[in-house]
Each structure stands twice: as C-alpha cells, then as structure tokens.
Write a protein that holds these residues in place. Structure first.
Motif, mmCIF file in Angstrom:
data_model
loop_
_atom_site.group_PDB
_atom_site.id
_atom_site.type_symbol
_atom_site.label_atom_id
_atom_site.label_comp_id
_atom_site.label_asym_id
_atom_site.label_seq_id
_atom_site.Cartn_x
_atom_site.Cartn_y
_atom_site.Cartn_z
ATOM 1 N N VAL A 39 0.844 -1.242 -0.038
ATOM 2 C CA VAL A 39 -0.025 -0.022 0.067
ATOM 3 C C VAL A 39 0.707 1.215 -0.243
ATOM 4 N N GLU A 40 1.838 1.241 0.967
ATOM 5 C CA GLU A 40 2.517 2.507 1.019
ATOM 6 C C GLU A 40 3.489 2.815 -0.466
ATOM 7 N N ASP A 41 4.011 1.760 -0.992
ATOM 8 C CA ASP A 41 4.555 2.055 -2.343
ATOM 9 C C ASP A 41 3.628 2.323 -3.252
ATOM 10 N N ARG A 42 2.431 1.724 -3.403
ATOM 11 C CA ARG A 42 1.499 2.083 -4.547
ATOM 12 C C ARG A 42 0.882 3.466 -4.265
ATOM 13 N N PHE A 43 0.705 3.738 -3.112
ATOM 14 C CA PHE A 43 -0.172 5.044 -2.548
ATOM 15 C C PHE A 43 0.791 5.813 -1.681
ATOM 16 N N GLY A 44 2.036 5.988 -2.171
ATOM 17 C CA GLY A 44 3.064 7.046 -0.998
ATOM 18 C C GLY A 44 2.829 8.499 -1.146
ATOM 19 N N VAL A 73 -15.539 5.760 3.882
ATOM 20 C CA VAL A 73 -14.943 6.427 5.004
ATOM 21 C C VAL A 73 -13.401 5.889 5.327
ATOM 22 N N ILE A 74 -12.356 6.851 5.506
ATOM 23 C CA ILE A 74 -11.340 6.603 5.754
ATOM 24 C C ILE A 74 -10.649 7.297 6.850
ATOM 25 N N ASP A 75 -9.753 6.397 7.885
ATOM 26 C CA ASP A 75 -9.162 7.007 8.971
ATOM 27 C C ASP A 75 -8.109 7.879 8.497
ATOM 28 N N GLY A 76 -7.785 9.030 9.582
ATOM 29 C CA GLY A 76 -6.582 9.720 9.256
ATOM 30 C C GLY A 76 -5.800 9.971 10.422
ATOM 31 N N LYS A 101 0.308 10.027 2.752
ATOM 32 C CA LYS A 101 0.334 8.689 2.024
ATOM 33 C C LYS A 101 -0.357 7.861 2.924
ATOM 34 N N LEU A 102 -0.995 6.624 2.066
ATOM 35 C CA LEU A 102 -1.704 5.469 2.779
ATOM 36 C C LEU A 102 -0.795 4.579 3.361
ATOM 37 N N THR A 103 -1.252 3.919 4.456
ATOM 38 C CA THR A 103 -0.659 2.907 4.907
ATOM 39 C C THR A 103 -1.698 2.164 5.888
ATOM 40 N N THR A 104 -1.155 1.104 6.362
ATOM 41 C CA THR A 104 -2.128 0.131 7.190
ATOM 42 C C THR A 104 -1.766 0.298 8.667
ATOM 43 N N SER A 109 -6.129 -4.289 11.366
ATOM 44 C CA SER A 109 -6.462 -4.491 10.039
ATOM 45 C C SER A 109 -7.343 -3.558 9.045
ATOM 46 N N LYS A 110 -6.833 -2.289 9.395
ATOM 47 C CA LYS A 110 -7.267 -1.221 8.536
ATOM 48 C C LYS A 110 -6.245 -0.376 7.958
ATOM 49 N N TYR A 111 -6.782 0.139 7.060
ATOM 50 C CA TYR A 111 -5.691 1.248 6.321
ATOM 51 C C TYR A 111 -6.111 2.579 6.833
ATOM 52 N N GLN A 112 -5.217 3.470 6.663
ATOM 53 C CA GLN A 112 -5.601 4.759 7.089
ATOM 54 C C GLN A 112 -4.425 5.763 6.161
ATOM 55 N N ILE A 113 -4.793 7.069 6.327
ATOM 56 C CA ILE A 113 -3.833 7.963 5.722
ATOM 57 C C ILE A 113 -3.110 8.855 6.660
ATOM 58 N N VAL A 114 -1.944 8.923 6.545
ATOM 59 C CA VAL A 114 -0.871 9.601 7.378
ATOM 60 C C VAL A 114 -1.026 10.924 6.707
ATOM 61 N N ILE A 115 -1.573 11.934 7.336
ATOM 62 C CA ILE A 115 -1.896 13.385 6.843
ATOM 63 C C ILE A 115 -0.456 14.092 7.127
ATOM 64 N N ASP A 116 0.243 14.808 6.180
ATOM 65 C CA ASP A 116 1.319 15.657 6.156
ATOM 66 C C ASP A 116 0.647 17.132 6.180
#
Length: 492
Positions: A39-44, A73-76, A101-104, A109-116
């Motif tokens: 996920v991080e490589d694809r949605f960095g 909905v996506i967590d951040g 970037k997206l990460t898990t 067992s969830k994916y989320q976005i780490v917001i810069d």
C-alpha cells in the motif's frame, strides 16, 4: 479405491505438505507487513478530499480524524509536528483536502492516511469555518455590545500592532502627524503566514501588560492593523488566539484589518472597527486645528457670556435713567420755596427789630436814678436783717471733729500690728504673706516671724539654722487726722 493425493477431499486433522506445493504458510504479521509495503509503495503520495468527522487531539499532540464522503470513510492521523503547524482549527463537518500517504494499521487490519498537510477545500469551506468560529465565540459573549469601551478623546500614547515594513504603519504615522502628533509605539509582528496569529496575540497581550509609570509608557489606545488581501491572507486575524487577546485587552482597541469590505473576527472583538488603517488613525485622535478653533470659539462665547449681562444691565440702566426727571426739575419747587422762606425771614427780622426797639424805648422811659437808689437801699436793709449767728456754724464743725476723733481711736486699736506691743508675733511666708494656719506654715521653705522691734527668719521643721534676719524698718504709725482749723465767722 483411495482418492488421489491432491484430491480436494484429501483433508486431515494435521496439515501436510502436498506434493509439488511451494507456497509456505505466512504469519499474520508477515502478511500485514507485505500489505503495508504494497500500500505504501503504491499510494506513497495522495491528496484526498472529504469531510472531517470524529476530530480529536490526543494528549501526546497527535491529531486523529476520519475523512468521509457519501459512500466511504477512511481514517486519518497527523503526527504532532505537522498538527502544530495547522493554520486553522479543525472541526467536524469541514470539507478539507488532506495530503499524505496511505498505510495500514496491523493492530486493527485497517488502512488509513498519514496526513502531512490539511487545507480547507476552497473558499466556501473557509467561510463555513469562519462562521462556526464566529458563532461559538459570540455565544461566549466576546462580541457583546456592552463589552465595548469608549475610545479616549486624546490619547497621549498609541500602540500599533502591525508589520514594521509595510505601507500600513507609514499611513498611520502620516495621518497622525497631520491630525494631532502623538507618541506611537510600534510592536512589529507578522501579519500573515505561519506564526502570525501567535505574534499578534502576544503583541496585544504585551501592550495590555505594560504597567503605568514604567520605563515604557502604557498606551492609552491600541490599533491592530493590516492592509487588504484575500481571506487566506487575513486569516490570522480570524484565529481564536487573536480574538481572545483583543477581547481580554485592558486598553481600548481599534481593529483596522483589510479594506472597507473585509471583515474579520478581530473586528467583532475590538472596541471599534475601522474600515482602513488610515481611518483608524482618524478615529484615534481629533484634528488639532479643529480643537484650536473650538477653543477659540469657546473663549469668544465665554467673553460674550461675561459681557452680555453687563450690556443688558447698561441698557436697562439707560432705559430707567430716561424715565427719571431732570435734577433741575426736581429742585425748582424747593428753590422757589427757599426764596419764599428767605423773603419771609427778612420781613420777620425787620418786624422783630422794630418791636424790640419799641419795647426798649418804653423801658428806658420808665428808668430813673431815684428809682434805682431807692431799690438799692431797700435791698441793703433786707440783707442786714438776715445776718447769721456764729453759733449756727460752729456747732456742726464741733460735732464733726468729735466723730473724727472717735474713729481715730478705733482705728488705732484695730491696726494688725497693734498686738505686737503686747507680746504677740506675725508669721509670714517667704513672699511676705501672712500665714494663719499650721498647714500653710508647713508648706513654706522659710518663715519670717515679725515682732514689735523687727523680723526673725525661721524654718518650719528641723534643719539648718536660718540666715540672719534682715532688720526691717518699723512700720510708720499713722498720725491721727489733724483737726481742721476752725472756720472764721463769715459774718464777723
């Protein structure tokens, strides 16, 4: 017949390696790590647009939220360093654009976005946030009209919170110099960008904290000023920190942010809003020339007010004086009466003199020497018959002499020093006053005892012998009043 080794029905209680199978079973942590890398490589790097929901800040300073739209909905999460650089207060319901970037998160067992970075999605979202903040602060009473204070009429010192290099401070100083030169203290701050709101709030609080009578004069008025710009440029003056600092300031404040059409929350919190920084300078001080003209006009009105009663009194006096009769008209009847009385007096004196002459002539006619001689002889005979006897005069004189002699004898017996001849003595104090009681004698430091032939000093108690007495001259005895000489007989 036994089923083949690879048949689907080949299931047992214990897992066995199948012939030709090279897929090794993975652990949960291994598959989670593989998914995280994928996920991080694809949605960095992604930019997501959505509505904030479930916003909260942890005690550690990290920022957690959820981004949602109509169908997902996506967590951040935003770590503490990036969360501290947010230019607005994130709240539920705001439409934002999140970059990160997206990460898990293997723990759930969830994916989320780490917001810069987090930005509002367009000017509409910015205005919505502004309205929410305005409503919330208004509910606290920060914009209530009763909190507004009157500006000082003529401030001695003005504090200005603005950029020291912009045109705003030059416009304010130029306008103040034209209207009424005043001492100005400039607190330089950033007026937009990162950290601008904190600097503006600190400057307002700094002016409010200056003590009167210190080395830095305390401003009588504070102006928070900035030039025009977009809503993003002016956003620092919509920050809650700035609004609260202005509302809590103990000095009357003017907000002069932007142009006339620009409105910020600082305008609502300040005691007075100015459409432009130049207008703020005009509100701060009056025009000195107008004040001088007003003072001159008031002085003229004062002089007129002082002289007006005098002028009215003079007019009333002249009007009443015109109603008074002329002095000569008042004196004419009295002068005529005086002339009449003078004429009557002249005639009366003439008549009196004439009558006196007539009476004198009548009396003179009756006088003669024989009549005068006869009257004198008759008076001499009456005087001789009325001569006094000497006994009438001597008897009262003899009686008065006897009474005087009796009084002289009584006086000699009652004289205070008469008993001294019979052996008595008079005890006197140091000042010479006569002492009549033992208590008076005991209170004297020295006593004087007067005898018939002199005075002796003594002490009221045992002590040193008294000094030698000073002989005092014997009091002169009063001579009895001499008998007046006998009066001669008045009649020989």
């Amino acid at each position: 017949m036994a089923p083949p080794p690879n048949s689907d029905n080949d299931a047992g209680l214990v897992a066995r390696e199948r012939q030709g199978d090279n897929a090794q079973p993975l652990t949960i942590s291994e598959i989670s790590a593989l998914l995280k890398r994928t996920v991080e490589d694809r949605f960095g790097f992604v930019r997501l647009r959505g509505e904030l929901s479930g916003v909260k800040r942890a005690a550690s300073g990290h920022f957690y939220c959820a981004l949602k739209d109509e169908g997902a909905v996506i967590d951040g999460v935003m770590w503490k360093g990036n969360a501290a650089r947010l230019n607005f207060r994130a709240e539920d319901g705001l439409e934002v654009i999140a970059t990160g970037k997206l990460t898990t998160y293997p723990g759930r067992s969830k994916y989320q976005i780490v917001i810069d970075s987090l930005e509002l999605a367009g000017e509409g979202a910015l205005l919505a946030l502004l309205e929410k903040t305005r409503a919330r602060l208004a509910a606290e009473g920060l914009f209530a009209p009763e909190r507004k204070r009157a500006l000082p009429f003529l401030p001695r010192t003005i504090g200005v919170v603005t950029s020291p290099t912009g045109a705003v401070i030059r416009d304010i100083l130029h306008r103040l110099a034209d209207r009424f030169p005043t001492h100005v203290i400039v607190w330089p701050v950033l007026v937009q960008g990162q950290g601008a709101a904190e600097q503006v709030a600190a400057a307002v609080r700094g002016f409010s904290a200056i003590q009167a009578g210190g080395p830095i004069p305390r401003p009588d008025l504070v102006i928070v000023a900035r030039g025009g710009g977009s809503i993003e440029d002016l956003w620092s003056f919509n920050e809650e920190a700035v609004v609260r600092a202005i509302a809590e300031c103990t000095i009357p404040t003017i907000s002069a942010v932007g142009h006339e059409t620009d409105t910020t929350l600082a305008d609502y919190a300040a005691d007075r809003r100015a459409p432009t920084p130049t207008a703020a300078a005009e509100m701060a001080v009056p025009v000195r020339a107008d004040l001088a003209f007003t003072l001159t006009d008031l002085a003229a009105r004062q002089r007129r007010a002082v002289y007006r009663p005098l002028e009215l009194g003079r007019e009333r006096l002249e009007a009443r004086a015109r109603l008074l009769p002329r002095p000569e008209n008042l004196l004419q009847p009295q002068a005529q009466r005086l002339d009449d009385l003078a004429e009557r007096l002249r005639r009366a004196l003439g008549d009196r003199s004439a009558k006196g002459r007539e009476r004198l002539a009548g009396v003179a006619a009756r006088l003669s020497p024989s009549l005068l001689s006869r009257a004198s002889a008759e008076a001499q005979r009456r005087l001789e018959r009325a001569r006094l006897a000497p006994a009438l005069v001597e008897r009262p004189l003899r009686q008065g002499a006897d009474r005087l002699a009796a009084l002289t004898r009584v006086m000699s017996q009652l004289h205070p020093e008469k008993p001294l001849e019979r052996g008595y003595a008079i005890v006197r104090g140091a000042a010479g006053q006569a002492l009549t009681t033992r208590a008076e004698a005991a209170g004297e430091a020295r006593l004087l005892v007067q005898f018939r032939d002199g005075t002796l000093a003594a002490l009221p108690a045992d002590g040193a012998p008294p000094p030698a007495p000073t002989p005092s001259p014997a009091p002169a005895r009063k001579r009895p009043a001499s008998r007046p000489p006998a009066q001669d007989d008045l009649f020989g």
